[in-house]
Design a protein around this motif. Structure first.
Motif, mmCIF file in Angstrom:
data_model
loop_
_atom_site.group_PDB
_atom_site.id
_atom_site.type_symbol
_atom_site.label_atom_id
_atom_site.label_comp_id
_atom_site.label_asym_id
_atom_site.label_seq_id
_atom_site.Cartn_x
_atom_site.Cartn_y
_atom_site.Cartn_z
ATOM 1 N N GLY A 1 0.829 -1.208 0.000
ATOM 2 C CA GLY A 1 0.000 0.000 0.000
ATOM 3 C C GLY A 1 0.861 1.255 0.000
ATOM 4 N N TYR A 2 1.908 1.238 0.832
ATOM 5 C CA TYR A 2 2.804 2.392 0.916
ATOM 6 C C TYR A 2 3.488 2.648 -0.417
ATOM 7 C CZ TYR A 2 2.601 3.200 5.996
ATOM 8 O OH TYR A 2 2.194 3.537 7.254
ATOM 9 N N ARG A 3 3.830 1.549 -1.108
ATOM 10 C CA ARG A 3 4.527 1.724 -2.400
ATOM 11 C C ARG A 3 3.634 2.392 -3.429
ATOM 12 N NH1 ARG A 3 8.288 -3.527 -3.254
ATOM 13 N NH2 ARG A 3 9.873 -2.903 -1.757
ATOM 14 N N ILE A 4 2.382 1.938 -3.482
ATOM 15 C CA ILE A 4 1.423 2.548 -4.413
ATOM 16 C C ILE A 4 1.311 4.033 -4.093
ATOM 17 C CG2 ILE A 4 -1.029 2.631 -5.052
ATOM 18 C CD1 ILE A 4 -1.100 -0.426 -4.401
ATOM 19 N N ALA A 5 1.204 4.320 -2.778
ATOM 20 C CA ALA A 5 1.007 5.704 -2.347
ATOM 21 C C ALA A 5 2.223 6.566 -2.669
ATOM 22 C CB ALA A 5 0.716 5.728 -0.855
ATOM 23 N N SER A 6 3.421 6.034 -2.404
ATOM 24 C CA SER A 6 4.574 6.922 -2.604
ATOM 25 C C SER A 6 4.769 7.179 -4.102
ATOM 26 C CB SER A 6 5.840 6.358 -1.953
ATOM 27 O OG SER A 6 6.367 5.316 -2.697
ATOM 28 N N MET B 1 0.501 16.178 -2.365
ATOM 29 C CA MET B 1 0.814 14.750 -2.496
ATOM 30 C C MET B 1 -0.233 13.917 -1.770
ATOM 31 S SD MET B 1 4.960 14.420 -2.276
ATOM 32 C CE MET B 1 5.349 15.454 -0.900
ATOM 33 N N SER B 2 -0.637 14.410 -0.611
ATOM 34 C CA SER B 2 -1.621 13.673 0.187
ATOM 35 C C SER B 2 -2.947 13.525 -0.575
ATOM 36 C CB SER B 2 -1.811 14.399 1.513
ATOM 37 O OG SER B 2 -3.038 14.076 2.072
ATOM 38 N N CYS B 3 -3.363 14.602 -1.259
ATOM 39 C CA CYS B 3 -4.611 14.518 -2.039
ATOM 40 C C CYS B 3 -4.456 13.522 -3.185
ATOM 41 C CB CYS B 3 -4.970 15.893 -2.607
ATOM 42 S SG CYS B 3 -5.454 17.046 -1.327
ATOM 43 N N ALA B 4 -3.259 13.529 -3.813
ATOM 44 C CA ALA B 4 -3.015 12.595 -4.914
ATOM 45 C C ALA B 4 -3.048 11.152 -4.411
ATOM 46 C CB ALA B 4 -1.662 12.898 -5.545
ATOM 47 N N VAL B 5 -2.536 10.957 -3.193
ATOM 48 C CA VAL B 5 -2.517 9.614 -2.608
ATOM 49 C C VAL B 5 -3.952 9.157 -2.323
ATOM 50 C CG1 VAL B 5 -1.877 8.291 -0.555
ATOM 51 C CG2 VAL B 5 -0.196 9.776 -1.649
ATOM 52 N N ASP B 6 -4.771 10.075 -1.805
ATOM 53 C CA ASP B 6 -6.170 9.728 -1.524
ATOM 54 C C ASP B 6 -6.883 9.313 -2.811
ATOM 55 O OD1 ASP B 6 -5.732 10.273 1.055
ATOM 56 O OD2 ASP B 6 -6.815 12.171 1.159
ATOM 57 N N GLU B 7 -6.618 10.072 -3.878
ATOM 58 C CA GLU B 7 -7.209 9.739 -5.180
ATOM 59 C C GLU B 7 -6.808 8.316 -5.591
ATOM 60 O OE1 GLU B 7 -9.157 11.410 -7.526
ATOM 61 O OE2 GLU B 7 -9.565 12.737 -5.832
ATOM 62 N N ALA B 8 -5.502 8.049 -5.483
ATOM 63 C CA ALA B 8 -4.983 6.751 -5.918
ATOM 64 C C ALA B 8 -5.561 5.626 -5.065
ATOM 65 C CB ALA B 8 -3.463 6.756 -5.838
ATOM 66 N N ALA B 9 -5.738 5.900 -3.765
ATOM 67 C CA ALA B 9 -6.192 4.848 -2.838
ATOM 68 C C ALA B 9 -7.607 4.391 -3.187
ATOM 69 C CB ALA B 9 -6.136 5.364 -1.402
ATOM 70 N N ARG B 10 -8.382 5.306 -3.756
ATOM 71 C CA ARG B 10 -9.768 4.943 -4.091
ATOM 72 C C ARG B 10 -9.836 3.848 -5.142
ATOM 73 N NH1 ARG B 10 -12.025 10.898 -4.648
ATOM 74 N NH2 ARG B 10 -11.813 11.499 -2.474
ATOM 75 N N LYS B 11 -8.806 3.812 -5.993
ATOM 76 C CA LYS B 11 -8.831 2.841 -7.091
ATOM 77 C C LYS B 11 -8.220 1.500 -6.687
ATOM 78 C CE LYS B 11 -8.273 6.578 -10.463
ATOM 79 N NZ LYS B 11 -7.356 7.634 -9.999
ATOM 80 N N VAL B 12 -7.694 1.429 -5.477
ATOM 81 C CA VAL B 12 -7.019 0.197 -5.058
ATOM 82 C C VAL B 12 -8.019 -0.752 -4.417
ATOM 83 C CG1 VAL B 12 -5.265 -0.747 -3.511
ATOM 84 C CG2 VAL B 12 -4.847 1.401 -4.705
ATOM 85 N N LYS B 13 -7.928 -2.019 -4.826
ATOM 86 C CA LYS B 13 -8.844 -2.999 -4.233
ATOM 87 C C LYS B 13 -8.141 -3.685 -3.053
ATOM 88 C CE LYS B 13 -11.400 -4.099 -8.457
ATOM 89 N NZ LYS B 13 -10.687 -3.335 -9.491
ATOM 90 N N GLY B 14 -8.921 -4.038 -2.057
ATOM 91 C CA GLY B 14 -8.362 -4.822 -0.962
ATOM 92 C C GLY B 14 -7.756 -3.966 0.144
ATOM 93 N N LYS B 15 -7.098 -4.665 1.076
ATOM 94 C CA LYS B 15 -6.583 -4.002 2.279
ATOM 95 C C LYS B 15 -5.472 -3.000 1.978
ATOM 96 C CE LYS B 15 -7.459 -7.678 5.612
ATOM 97 N NZ LYS B 15 -6.822 -8.662 6.491
ATOM 98 N N LYS B 16 -4.815 -3.183 0.812
ATOM 99 C CA LYS B 16 -3.731 -2.247 0.472
ATOM 100 C C LYS B 16 -4.231 -0.810 0.480
ATOM 101 C CE LYS B 16 -2.871 -4.509 -3.287
ATOM 102 N NZ LYS B 16 -2.347 -5.126 -4.519
ATOM 103 N N ALA B 17 -5.526 -0.645 0.138
ATOM 104 C CA ALA B 17 -6.104 0.699 0.096
ATOM 105 C C ALA B 17 -6.005 1.380 1.454
ATOM 106 C CB ALA B 17 -7.556 0.632 -0.359
#
Length: 524
Positions: free
Chosen positions: A122-127, A410-426
Motif C-alpha cells: 500500500g505504501y509503495r502505491i502511495a509513494s 501529495m496527500s490529495c493525490a494519494v487519496d485519489e490513488a487509494a480509491r482505485k485500489v482494491k483490498g486491504k492495500k487501500a
C-alpha cells in the motif's frame, strides 16, 4: 516449552515485541526532533558529558548525530537524516519526522491485523502517486535568469526561516545566493569558506569576494601588496638551532660551535635563495618560520606568512591555483598561485589576511559574526544548509512550493490513488496520505495554532483546486505560497519522500531482533 538455542547473553525479541520495540524507538526519535520543524520550530541544547561543551541547534542531523541511541530502528532514522544531510544538506528533520509518522500509522494498521507486507505494498502505491504529483507541479525557471535567481532567493529564505538566522532571512538569503552563483554550477562548497568571529551581531556578517586567511602577516613584511605570485609550501624553516639529526655533538672549543652554527645558517640561506629563485613576492608556509630566514625573505621584498595551518594552506592552493611545494630545487615544476592583491584586514579584535582577485574567481569567504560561540556555530550550520540546497538547485533547477503545500498536494493525490485500489492495500495507502498530512499539522502545532482546523481548511482549499495553498505561518491562516514566495527545492522534497518511505518499509519488515552476546576476553 521453547528450546534455548542461543548463548547465555544473547537475546531475541520475536514478532510482536520486535515490531513494537522498533516502532516505539523510531516514533520516539520522530517526536524528539519534530518540535524543531518549520519557521516556528524550537531549539535543543546538546551538552557533551565528557567535555561539558554546549551547543544550541535546531538542525535535525546535528541533534541526531549527537545523541547516543540503543534502539536499532531509531539508528536507522538517524542514518536517513545523515544521508539527507550529505546529499542535500537540508530537510533532515522532515525526513525523520515523516518516516516516524509512516511507522506510527503502520503500528495502527498492524493492530488491525493487516499484514506488514500488505502495508508495504500500500505504501509503495502511495509513494509512487505522491512523487508523480510532486513532479507534475514542479516548475523550472532555469532559462530565465532573473526568475531563477528569485527562485534561489526564495529557497534560501525558506530554508533559513526555520533557523536561527530567521530574523534577518532576506539579508542572509541574498548572501547565500550570491555565494552559490559565484560557484557557476559547481557543487563544491570548498570554494566558499566560512570564517567565524565572535563579536558584533548577526547582520554584521558579510560575503567577501576573496579568500581570507585567519593569520597575520610577518612583522617586517609589507601589509599590502599587488600582483602577487604566491609560493605555498609545507617545509621546516626553523634551523636557527643546531639540529644535526638529533645527534649529540662534542666540541672542544666554542669556535667549533660557531662553525657548526655558520654551516646551519649557510644551509638555511641556500634554502631561502632557492625559494626566492621562483620569482615570487609572497611565501606562505604551513610551518613556522624563524627570524633569520624571515629577515632574508623580507630583504628580498617577499611578503611572509607563517603557520597557515593545514586547511588554510589546502584551501589557499585550491583558490589561487597553486600547488603545495616541499622541495625547491626545480622551480620550473612548481605551480605558483596568483592573486591581484594581498592586504591585512581587521575583523573585531583580530587581524586577518585577505587575498583578492584570486585565480579561482568562484571562491569567496563568508565572515559570520554573532554574540556567542553557540550563536555563530548555529549560524554556520544554518548557512551550510542554505548553501547546500542552493548548490543542488543550481544543478536540478526544478522547484516546488513549501509551507505544507507540497505535502498536502501529495496527500490529495494519494487519496485519489487509494480509491482505485482494491483490498486491504487501500487502507495502507490512505495511511500514507495521513502521514503526509502530519507535516503541515506539526508546522501549525509548533507555532501554537489550531492544527486540526488549519489542516482541514488547507485540504479543502486543495480539493477546490487552489493548488498553491499552504500555511501562512505569520498570520496563522491559509495563504498562497506562490504570492508569499515560499519555495523549496524539488530534489529536496523528492528525497524526503523517497528516503522516508524506504526506511519505514525496512523497519516494517522486521519480525525478529537478535542481540549477540559480547565476545568474552580470554583471561591471559
Amino acid at each position: 516449552m521453547s528450546m534455548q538455542i542461543f548463548g547465555d547473553e544473547a537475546t531475541e525479541e520475536k514478532a510482536e515485541n520486535a515490531r513494537l520495540s522498533s516502532f516505539v524507538g523510531a516514533v520516539a526519535v520522530g517526536d524528539l526532533v519534530k518540535s524543531t520543524l518549520g519557521p516556528k520550530g524550537m531549539n535543543k541544547i546538546l551538552q557533551s558529558v565528557s567535555t561539558g561543551e554546549v551547543s544550541v541547534t535546531n538542525d535535525g542531523a546535528t541533534i541526531l548525530k549527537s545523541i547516543q541511541l540503543d534502539n536499532a530502528a531509531a539508528k536507522i532514522l538517524v542514518n536517513i537524516s545523515k544521508v539527507q544531510d550529505d546529499e542535500i544538506g537540508d530537510g533532515t528533520t522532515s525526513v525523520c519526522v515523516f518516516a516516524s509518522e509512516l511507522l506510527r500509522e503502520a503500528e495502527k494498521l498492524i493492530a488491525m491485523k493487516i499484514h506488514p507486507q500488505t502495508i508495504i505494498e500500500g505504501y509503495r502505491i502511495a509513494s509512487r502517486a505522491a512523487l508523480e504529483a510532486l513532479e507534475k507541479v514542479a516548475v523550472d525557471h532555469a532559462s530565465d535568469f532573473e526568475q531563477f535567481r528569485l527562485d534561489l532567493f526564495n529557497i534560501a529564505r525558506t530554508t533559513i526561516s526555520s533557523k536561527v538566522l530567521a530574523q534577518d532571512k532576506n539579508y542572509f538569503a541574498n548572501l547565500a545566493v550570491d555565494a552559490v552563483l559565484r560557484l557557476k554550477g559547481s557543487t563544491n562548497l570548498e570554494h566558499i569558506q566560512i570564517i567565524k568571529k565572535v563579536g558584533g551581531k548577526l547582520t554584521d556578517s558579510y560575503l567577501d569576494e576573496g579568500f581570507i586567511l585567519d593569520k597575520s602577516i610577518a612583522v617586517n613584511s609589507p601589509k599590502r601588496m599587488e600582483n602577487v605570485n604566491i609560493l605555498i609550501a609545507n617545509t621546516s624553516m626553523d634551523t636557527d638551532k643546531i639540529k644535526v639529526f638529533g645527534a649529540r655533538v662534542k666540541v672542544d672549543s666554542t669556535g667549533k660551535l660557531a662553525e657548526l652554527e655558520r654551516a646551519e645558517r649557510e644551509k638555511m640561506k641556500a634554502k631561502v635563495e632557492a625559494i626566492a629563485a621562483h620569482g615570487i613576492n609572497c611565501f606562505v608556509n604551513r610551518q613556522l618560520i624563524y627570524n633569520y630566514p624571515e629577515s632574508i625573505l623580507t630583504e628580498k621584498g617577499i611578503l611572509v606568512i607563517e603557520h597557515a595551518d593545514f586547511e588554510g594552506v589546502e584551501r589557499l592552493s585550491l583558490v589561487t591555483g597553486g600547488e603545495i611545494a616541499s622541495t625547491f630545487d626545480r622551480p620550473d615544476l612548481v605551480k605558483l598561485g596568483r592573486c591581484e592583491l594581498i592586504e591585512e584586514i581587521i575583523i573585531g579584535e583580530d587581524k586577518l589576511i585577505k587575498f583578492s582577485g584570486v585565480a579561482a574567481g568562484e571562491a569567496c569567504t563568508v565572515v559570520l559574526r554573532g554574540s556567542t560561540n553557540q550563536m555563530v556555530d548555529e549560524a554556520e550550520r544554518s548557512l551550510h544548509d542554505a548553501l547546500s540546497v542552493l548548490s543542488q538547485t543550481v544543478k536540478e533547477t526544478r522547484v516546488v512550493l513549501g509551507g505544507g503545500c507540497s505535502e498536502m498536494l501529495m496527500s490529495c493525490a494519494v487519496d485519489e490513488a487509494a480509491r482505485k485500489v482494491k483490498g486491504k492495500k487501500a487502507i495502507a495507502a490512505e495511511a500514507f496520505g495521513r502521514a503526509l498530512r502530519q507535516i503541515p499539522t506539526i508546522l501549525a502545532d509548533n507555532a501554537g495554532y489550531d492544527s486540526s482546523d488549519l489542516v482541514a481548511r488547507l485540504r479543502a482549499a486543495h480539493y477546490e483546486g487552489q493548488s498553491d495553498a499552504g500555511l501562512d505561518m505569520d498570520q496563522g491562516t491559509i495563504g498562497s505560497m506562490k504570492a508569499l514566495g515560499i519555495t523549496e527545492s524539488y530534489k529536496l522534497k523528492r528525497q524526503v519522500v523517497l528516503s522516508a518511505s524506504e526506511a519505514a518499509e525496512m523497519i516494517i519488515r522486521v519480525d525478529d531482533i537478535l542481540r549477540a552476546a559480547p565476545r568474552r576476553r580470554e583471561a591471559v
